[in-house]
Design a protein around this motif. Structure first.
Motif, PDB file in Angstrom:
ATOM      1  N   HIS A 109       0.668  -1.327   0.048  1.00 36.03           N
ATOM      2  CA  HIS A 109       0.062  -0.058  -0.447  1.00 36.03           C
ATOM      3  C   HIS A 109       0.905   1.234   0.053  1.00 36.03           C
ATOM      4  CE1 HIS A 109      -4.371  -2.313   1.559  1.00 36.03           C
ATOM      5  NE2 HIS A 109      -3.666  -2.961   0.430  1.00 36.03           N
ATOM      6  N   ARG A 113      -4.490   6.018   0.423  1.00 41.87           N
ATOM      7  CA  ARG A 113      -5.901   6.836   0.626  1.00 41.87           C
ATOM      8  C   ARG A 113      -4.798   8.681   0.643  1.00 41.87           C
ATOM      9  NH1 ARG A 113      -8.870   3.500   2.408  1.00 41.87           N
ATOM     10  NH2 ARG A 113     -10.718   3.166   1.705  1.00 41.87           N
ATOM     11  N   ASP A 135      -3.179   0.163  -2.846  1.00 38.66           N
ATOM     12  CA  ASP A 135      -4.202   0.025  -2.146  1.00 38.66           C
ATOM     13  C   ASP A 135      -6.197   0.125  -2.758  1.00 38.66           C
ATOM     14  OD1 ASP A 135      -7.117  -0.139  -0.560  1.00 38.66           O
ATOM     15  OD2 ASP A 135      -6.119   1.056   1.023  1.00 38.66           O
ATOM     16  N   THR A 136      -6.078  -1.031  -3.375  1.00 37.85           N
ATOM     17  CA  THR A 136      -7.468  -1.651  -3.918  1.00 37.85           C
ATOM     18  C   THR A 136      -8.311  -0.830  -3.696  1.00 37.85           C
ATOM     19  OG1 THR A 136      -6.852  -3.084  -4.814  1.00 37.85           O
ATOM     20  CG2 THR A 136      -9.162  -2.520  -5.663  1.00 37.85           C
ATOM     21  N   ASP A 137      -9.094   0.000  -2.052  1.00 37.85           N
ATOM     22  CA  ASP A 137     -10.481   0.188  -2.134  1.00 37.85           C
ATOM     23  C   ASP A 137      -9.975   1.653  -2.288  1.00 37.85           C
ATOM     24  OD1 ASP A 137     -11.139  -1.993  -1.400  1.00 37.85           O
ATOM     25  OD2 ASP A 137     -10.879  -2.341   0.248  1.00 37.85           O
ATOM     26  N   ALA A 138      -8.710   2.182  -1.978  1.00 35.19           N
ATOM     27  CA  ALA A 138      -8.646   3.576  -2.051  1.00 35.19           C
ATOM     28  C   ALA A 138      -8.710   3.970  -3.881  1.00 35.19           C
ATOM     29  CB  ALA A 138      -7.837   4.252  -1.192  1.00 35.19           C
ATOM     30  N   VAL A 140     -10.483   2.615  -5.976  1.00 33.91           N
ATOM     31  CA  VAL A 140     -11.846   2.636  -6.512  1.00 33.91           C
ATOM     32  C   VAL A 140     -12.239   3.867  -6.347  1.00 33.91           C
ATOM     33  CG1 VAL A 140     -14.144   1.588  -6.631  1.00 33.91           C
ATOM     34  CG2 VAL A 140     -11.706   0.635  -6.540  1.00 33.91           C
ATOM     35  N   GLU A 141     -12.559   4.384  -4.899  1.00 30.74           N
ATOM     36  CA  GLU A 141     -12.922   5.708  -4.850  1.00 30.74           C
ATOM     37  C   GLU A 141     -12.042   6.393  -4.972  1.00 30.74           C
ATOM     38  OE1 GLU A 141     -12.253   5.918   0.177  1.00 30.74           O
ATOM     39  OE2 GLU A 141     -13.449   3.472   0.709  1.00 30.74           O
ATOM     40  N   GLU A 144     -13.632   6.745  -8.767  1.00 29.99           N
ATOM     41  CA  GLU A 144     -15.118   6.973  -8.769  1.00 29.99           C
ATOM     42  C   GLU A 144     -15.982   8.756  -8.245  1.00 29.99           C
ATOM     43  OE1 GLU A 144     -17.167   2.697  -7.532  1.00 29.99           O
ATOM     44  OE2 GLU A 144     -16.448   4.123  -5.646  1.00 29.99           O
ATOM     45  N   THR A 156      -3.112  -6.661  -9.918  1.00 27.24           N
ATOM     46  CA  THR A 156      -4.028  -6.079  -8.887  1.00 27.24           C
ATOM     47  C   THR A 156      -4.190  -6.517  -8.251  1.00 27.24           C
ATOM     48  OG1 THR A 156      -5.913  -7.351 -10.383  1.00 27.24           O
ATOM     49  CG2 THR A 156      -5.901  -5.662 -10.948  1.00 27.24           C
ATOM     50  N   HIS A 165     -16.313  -7.659  -9.887  1.00 29.73           N
ATOM     51  CA  HIS A 165     -15.465  -6.427  -8.707  1.00 29.73           C
ATOM     52  C   HIS A 165     -15.737  -4.428  -9.606  1.00 29.73           C
ATOM     53  CE1 HIS A 165     -11.860  -3.908  -7.015  1.00 29.73           C
ATOM     54  NE2 HIS A 165     -11.823  -5.255  -6.409  1.00 29.73           N
ATOM     55  N   PRO A 166     -15.758  -3.612  -8.423  1.00 28.85           N
ATOM     56  CA  PRO A 166     -16.077  -2.705  -9.108  1.00 28.85           C
ATOM     57  C   PRO A 166     -15.132  -2.054 -10.412  1.00 28.85           C
ATOM     58  CG  PRO A 166     -16.097  -2.446  -6.415  1.00 28.85           C
ATOM     59  CD  PRO A 166     -14.862  -3.348  -6.604  1.00 28.85           C
TER      60      PRO A 166
END
Length: 217
Positions: A109, A113, A135-138, A140-141, A144, A156, A165-166
């Motif tokens: 990571h 973020r 950080d994949t979740d960060a 995506v956010e 988006e 990935t 997956h998003p």
């Protein structure tokens, strides 16, 4: 792999995914969304063999390169080089970011973020290293919310990226299935590397691409 990184970056900056999906003439809609690498600055996080090969490719597009490596030792062709300990300073200086660093516990990571928040709205993040560095979740956010321009990912986390997956649904996420260095192109590159190292060894010179067991790469 440097070639693949450049391809992903150009595809993102030039708004290629939307062009591919288009089924009607959308010239005036696309005009304001198409960028250029000319006059931009690209930060290469992990300026080893891949990063060094990428620098002249970017220069040919009119882009400057900032390099980040472990020691901060100057990298040929880069307008400046930062040690990993000062990496946070690059986010205010660069337009786009190419990740080519090794995967170690210390680099997990590496881009999260805080780093994504420091990037510009037009910034593209390209990862040809390992998925765990981002950080994949960060990510995506950030895509988006249009906090950044998008991402080009050859790797990935998780990998393979699961169906549904998003990331798959984001127009500004370009995903290739970890094929930047396919089997068909490896033999020639490997043979060239071995040949050069044999020559270096015969001349008593230092070998290229030595592995540091302590560092883990």
């Amino acid at each position: 792999m440097a070639e693949h990184a450049l391809m992903l970056l150009l595809a993102g900056v030039r708004h290629l995914p939307a062009h591919i999906e288009a089924r009607t003439w959308r010239q005036f809609e696309f005009f304001p969304k198409i960028g250029t690498l000319r006059g931009s600055t690209v930060a290469i996080i992990g300026a080893g063999g891949i990063g060094r090969a990428l620098i002249p490719m970017l220069a040919a597009q009119g882009a400057d390169s900032i390099a980040v490596n472990r020691s901060g030792s100057p990298v040929p062709g880069a307008i400046s080089t930062y040690p990993a300990s000062r990496m946070d300073e690059i986010y205010s200086r660069a337009d786009h970011f190419v990740i080519a660093a090794p995967a170690t516990p210390a680099t997990r990571h590496l881009v999260g973020r805080a780093q994504l928040a420091a990037m510009q709205p037009h910034s593209w993040v390209i990862n040809v290293a390992r998925g765990s560095l981002v950080d994949t979740d960060a990510l995506v956010e950030a895509i988006e919310s249009e906090q950044i321009g998008g991402a080009g990912l050859d790797v990935t986390d998780p990998e393979p990226l699961p169906d549904g997956h998003p990331l798959w649904d984001l127009t500004n996420a370009i995903i290739t299935p970890h094929d930047s260095n396919p089997p068909g192109v490896r033999p020639a590159a490997f043979a060239d590397h071995v040949s050069k190292n044999v020559t270096r060894f015969a001349k008593g010179e230092a070998l290229a691409a030595l592995v540091d067991p302590v560092a883990g790469y």
